[in-house]
Write an enzyme that holds these catalytic residues in place. Sequence first.
Site, PDB file in Angstrom:
ATOM      1  N   ASP A   1      10.693  16.124 -30.084  1.00  0.00           N
ATOM      2  CA  ASP A   1       9.718  15.391 -29.634  1.00  0.00           C
ATOM      3  C   ASP A   1       8.435  16.192 -29.052  1.00  0.00           C
ATOM      4  O   ASP A   1       8.890  17.438 -28.755  1.00  0.00           O
ATOM      5  CB  ASP A   1      10.222  14.613 -28.383  1.00  0.00           C
ATOM      6  CG  ASP A   1      10.861  13.311 -29.160  1.00  0.00           C
ATOM      7  OD1 ASP A   1      10.484  13.123 -30.242  1.00  0.00           O
ATOM      8  OD2 ASP A   1      11.806  12.721 -28.231  1.00  0.00           O
TER       9      ASP A   1
ATOM     10  N   GLU B   1       0.697  -1.121   0.042  1.00  0.00           N
ATOM     11  CA  GLU B   1      -0.121   0.019  -0.040  1.00  0.00           C
ATOM     12  C   GLU B   1       0.946   1.157  -0.115  1.00  0.00           C
ATOM     13  O   GLU B   1       0.309   2.293   0.128  1.00  0.00           O
ATOM     14  CB  GLU B   1      -1.013   0.039   1.196  1.00  0.00           C
ATOM     15  CG  GLU B   1      -2.109  -1.014   1.157  1.00  0.00           C
ATOM     16  CD  GLU B   1      -2.768  -0.680  -0.399  1.00  0.00           C
ATOM     17  OE1 GLU B   1      -3.085   0.367  -0.396  1.00  0.00           O
ATOM     18  OE2 GLU B   1      -2.994  -1.837  -0.901  1.00  0.00           O
TER      19      GLU B   1
ATOM     20  N   ARG C   1      17.010   8.553 -22.695  1.00  0.00           N
ATOM     21  CA  ARG C   1      17.160   9.168 -24.390  1.00  0.00           C
ATOM     22  C   ARG C   1      17.633  10.525 -24.395  1.00  0.00           C
ATOM     23  O   ARG C   1      17.880  10.874 -25.527  1.00  0.00           O
ATOM     24  CB  ARG C   1      15.957   8.518 -24.988  1.00  0.00           C
ATOM     25  CG  ARG C   1      14.530   9.537 -24.369  1.00  0.00           C
ATOM     26  CD  ARG C   1      13.443   8.849 -25.070  1.00  0.00           C
ATOM     27  NE  ARG C   1      13.448   8.772 -26.407  1.00  0.00           N
ATOM     28  CZ  ARG C   1      12.810   9.805 -26.970  1.00  0.00           C
ATOM     29  NH1 ARG C   1      12.847  11.051 -26.385  1.00  0.00           N
ATOM     30  NH2 ARG C   1      13.238   9.980 -28.359  1.00  0.00           N
TER      31      ARG C   1
HETATM   32  C1  LIG Z   1      -0.274   0.108  -4.892  1.00  0.00           C
HETATM   33  S1  LIG Z   1       0.901   1.398  -5.164  1.00  0.00           S
HETATM   34  C2  LIG Z   1       0.136   2.233  -3.511  1.00  0.00           C
HETATM   35  C3  LIG Z   1      -0.922   3.187  -3.803  1.00  0.00           C
HETATM   36  C4  LIG Z   1      -1.260   3.944  -2.398  1.00  0.00           C
HETATM   37  N1  LIG Z   1      -1.857   3.202  -1.564  1.00  0.00           N
HETATM   38  C5  LIG Z   1      -2.000   5.131  -2.889  1.00  0.00           C
HETATM   39  O1  LIG Z   1      -3.346   5.264  -3.079  1.00  0.00           O
HETATM   40  O2  LIG Z   1      -1.288   6.184  -3.163  1.00  0.00           O
HETATM   41  C6  LIG Z   1       2.340   0.662  -4.677  1.00  0.00           C
HETATM   42  C7  LIG Z   1       3.529   1.598  -5.170  1.00  0.00           C
HETATM   43  O3  LIG Z   1       3.548   1.763  -6.572  1.00  0.00           O
HETATM   44  C8  LIG Z   1       3.991   2.855  -6.968  1.00  0.00           C
HETATM   45  N2  LIG Z   1       2.995   3.651  -7.703  1.00  0.00           N
HETATM   46  C9  LIG Z   1       1.974   3.418  -8.041  1.00  0.00           C
HETATM   47  N3  LIG Z   1       1.164   4.352  -8.572  1.00  0.00           N
HETATM   48  C10 LIG Z   1       2.125   4.986  -8.981  1.00  0.00           C
HETATM   49  C11 LIG Z   1       2.076   6.362  -9.649  1.00  0.00           C
HETATM   50  N4  LIG Z   1       1.058   6.698 -10.355  1.00  0.00           N
HETATM   51  N5  LIG Z   1       3.293   7.026  -9.694  1.00  0.00           N
HETATM   52  C12 LIG Z   1       4.521   6.711  -9.121  1.00  0.00           C
HETATM   53  N6  LIG Z   1       4.548   5.494  -8.646  1.00  0.00           N
HETATM   54  C13 LIG Z   1       3.283   4.766  -8.432  1.00  0.00           C
HETATM   55  C14 LIG Z   1       4.480   3.540  -5.664  1.00  0.00           C
HETATM   56  O4  LIG Z   1       5.816   3.428  -5.321  1.00  0.00           O
HETATM   57  C15 LIG Z   1       3.659   2.931  -4.499  1.00  0.00           C
HETATM   58  O5  LIG Z   1       4.270   3.121  -3.340  1.00  0.00           O
END
Ligand SMILES: C[S@@+](CC[C@H](N)C(=O)[O-])C[C@H]1O[C@@H](n2cnc3c(N)ncnc32)[C@H](O)[C@@H]1O
Length: 228
Positions: free
Chosen positions: A168, A116, A153
């Site tokens: 780009d 989470e 890149r």
């Molecule tokens: C299931 S997600 C946790 C989501 C968190 N409970 C929330 O609702 O904000 C698990 C991990 O995926 C990564 N992650 C998920 N969505 C992301 C996004 N849009 N941008 C960057 N990292 C993301 C992050 O590192 C996060 O800690």
Amino acid sequence: MFHAQVLTLFPEFFDSPLACSIPKRAIEAGIVAVDAIQIRDFATDRHSKVDDSPYGGGPGMLMKPGPVVAAIREARQRQPGTHVVMLTPSGSRFTQAKALEYTEKSSITLLCGRYEGFDERICDYVDEEISLGDYVLSGGEPAALCVLDSVIRLLPEVLGSPESAVLDSFSEEGILDWPHYTRPEEFEGKRVPDVLLSGNHAKIEQWRKSQAASRSRQRDVKGKGHDE
Ligand SMILES: C[S@@+](CC[C@H](N)C(=O)[O-])C[C@H]1O[C@@H](n2cnc3c(N)ncnc32)[C@H](O)[C@@H]1O
């Protein structure tokens, strides 16, 4: 050389994408090095636990601060001056301008969450929190890979034709790339616009600029470029 580090529970996630095309060539040419640091190696209990349940209750598990902060410290020790970026949906939106900004650093370290997400106190140990967009991935690795690829890149000497990156989408704030066509001249009744076959370079440039501006407006790209 530009040094990138990823802090992750799944170092193998990066193997295949970095072993093909542009990232592979950049690594082989010694322009960039990418090192994965396994966060679990910094767990201190005998089960190598890196997650725990949230205080206050609720579903899922969180990344514990101990192993993550120890991994960040290791990354800072390996690459002094590295810019540590936490990937999180709550961060500021990643952009082409941010990718360009990262190329000016000697090193970036990308911290990937799972479960989470992170114990909130970990935020005090990073330099920046970045989100890839308004959706939730199952882990930070796909987000880190996108950041890595877009930065690699843009590094000098990586692209065979450096002007591709300059032209780009988003290189000019708020402006998308123009439409491109290649052979054949006609495909299933759809013809290449006459102007591109005219050989008139001034007209072609004018057409491309106006196409880029109108599609940027239509697709509501954020930025000031097409409003000017
Ligand atoms: C299931 S997600 C946790 C989501 C968190 N409970 C929330 O609702 O904000 C698990 C991990 O995926 C990564 N992650 C998920 N969505 C992301 C996004 N849009 N941008 C960057 N990292 C993301 C992050 O590192 C996060 O800690």
